[in-house]
Design a protein around this motif. Structure first.
Motif, mmCIF file in Angstrom:
data_model
loop_
_atom_site.group_PDB
_atom_site.id
_atom_site.type_symbol
_atom_site.label_atom_id
_atom_site.label_comp_id
_atom_site.label_asym_id
_atom_site.label_seq_id
_atom_site.Cartn_x
_atom_site.Cartn_y
_atom_site.Cartn_z
ATOM 1 N N ASP A 2 0.839 -1.216 0.000
ATOM 2 C CA ASP A 2 0.000 0.000 0.000
ATOM 3 C C ASP A 2 0.868 1.258 0.000
ATOM 4 O O ASP A 2 0.647 2.179 0.788
ATOM 5 C CB ASP A 2 -0.956 0.015 1.192
ATOM 6 C CG ASP A 2 -1.841 -1.218 1.251
ATOM 7 O OD1 ASP A 2 -2.332 -1.628 0.186
ATOM 8 O OD2 ASP A 2 -2.030 -1.770 2.348
ATOM 9 N N ASP A 40 -6.397 8.030 6.383
ATOM 10 C CA ASP A 40 -7.725 7.677 6.864
ATOM 11 C C ASP A 40 -8.706 7.457 5.715
ATOM 12 O O ASP A 40 -9.522 6.534 5.758
ATOM 13 C CB ASP A 40 -8.237 8.740 7.828
ATOM 14 C CG ASP A 40 -7.444 8.765 9.137
ATOM 15 O OD1 ASP A 40 -6.719 7.782 9.421
ATOM 16 O OD2 ASP A 40 -7.553 9.764 9.866
ATOM 17 N N LYS A 41 -8.591 8.265 4.684
ATOM 18 C CA LYS A 41 -9.478 8.124 3.521
ATOM 19 C C LYS A 41 -9.240 6.786 2.824
ATOM 20 O O LYS A 41 -10.189 6.098 2.437
ATOM 21 C CB LYS A 41 -9.258 9.281 2.550
ATOM 22 C CG LYS A 41 -10.190 9.242 1.363
ATOM 23 C CD LYS A 41 -9.992 10.454 0.474
ATOM 24 C CE LYS A 41 -10.939 10.388 -0.718
ATOM 25 N NZ LYS A 41 -10.782 11.547 -1.599
ATOM 26 N N ARG A 42 -7.976 6.414 2.667
ATOM 27 C CA ARG A 42 -7.651 5.152 1.996
ATOM 28 C C ARG A 42 -8.072 3.956 2.834
ATOM 29 O O ARG A 42 -8.381 2.897 2.296
ATOM 30 C CB ARG A 42 -6.166 5.069 1.687
ATOM 31 C CG ARG A 42 -5.772 5.957 0.521
ATOM 32 C CD ARG A 42 -4.257 5.938 0.321
ATOM 33 N NE ARG A 42 -3.871 6.784 -0.764
ATOM 34 C CZ ARG A 42 -3.469 6.343 -1.958
ATOM 35 N NH1 ARG A 42 -3.381 5.063 -2.195
ATOM 36 N NH2 ARG A 42 -3.138 7.193 -2.896
ATOM 37 N N GLY A 81 -10.668 3.846 4.536
ATOM 38 C CA GLY A 81 -12.081 3.774 4.250
ATOM 39 C C GLY A 81 -12.976 3.748 5.410
ATOM 40 O O GLY A 81 -14.007 3.344 5.579
#
Length: 178
Positions: free
Chosen positions: A35, A174-176, A178
């Motif tokens: 990632d 945080d967005k990745r 989810g």
């Protein structure tokens, strides 16, 4: 797996320190990290790994030296450390572009507070929290003697980011997730 941010010191600030961000991602993936992505072109690398922070630091530094033939300091913090750091910003009313955090690779040496006091102006309050040095550059960074010499003043390998950059990295993580 732990999510880390690796901060590279002094890359892409001139033609002699150019590091390709796509190549940086490849190098990190080649070390077994997952990632992997970058933020901006200034050496902010996000990755997940089963390795300890110190192992990630040393592995990336070694890979960069082999790839580019120059030593690059790498400082690693976990995503959780960065979330706590943003939440505990000692200068929450300061501009996100004028509040900086300097990440040290080791504990600060004795006398750091005295050296900071000798260089800081009244418009540059600072705080040392463990292996981070916070500064609010009330008059901006461009003409600041402290900003120009901070990495030498701290006495250990270090790299600085604005709190705005750190907050955006945390938001991206945080967005990745989810």
């Amino acid at each position: 797996m732990t999510t880390y941010v690796a901060f590279l010191r002094g890359v892409n600030l001139g033609p002699h320190r150019a590091v390709s961000m796509p190549r940086l991602v490849e190098l990190a993936e080649g070390l077994g990290h997952e990632d992997v992505w970058t933020y901006l072109r200034t050496g902010n690398l996000v990755l997940t790994s089963t390795q300890a922070a110190g192992t990630v630091e040393r592995g990336l530094a070694r890979a960069l030296e082999e790839e580019y033939g120059t030593t690059t300091d790498v400082t690693v913090r976990t995503a959780d450390q960065l979330r706590a750091l943003v939440a505990d910003n000692p200068f929450p009313d300061g501009s996100a572009s004028q509040v900086t955090v300097t990440f040290l690779t080791a504990d600060p040496p004795p006398g750091l507070e005295d050296r900071l006091a000798a260089m800081a102006t009244p418009a540059e309050p600072y705080e040392v929290h463990g292996r981070e040095v916070w500064v609010r550059f009330g008059d901006g960074l461009a003409r600041s003697r402290l900003a120009a010499g901070l990495s030498k003043v701290v006495g250990v390998s270090a790299t600085t980011r604005t709190v705005g950059t750190v907050a955006k990295l945390v938001a991206g993580i945080d967005k990745r997730a989810g």
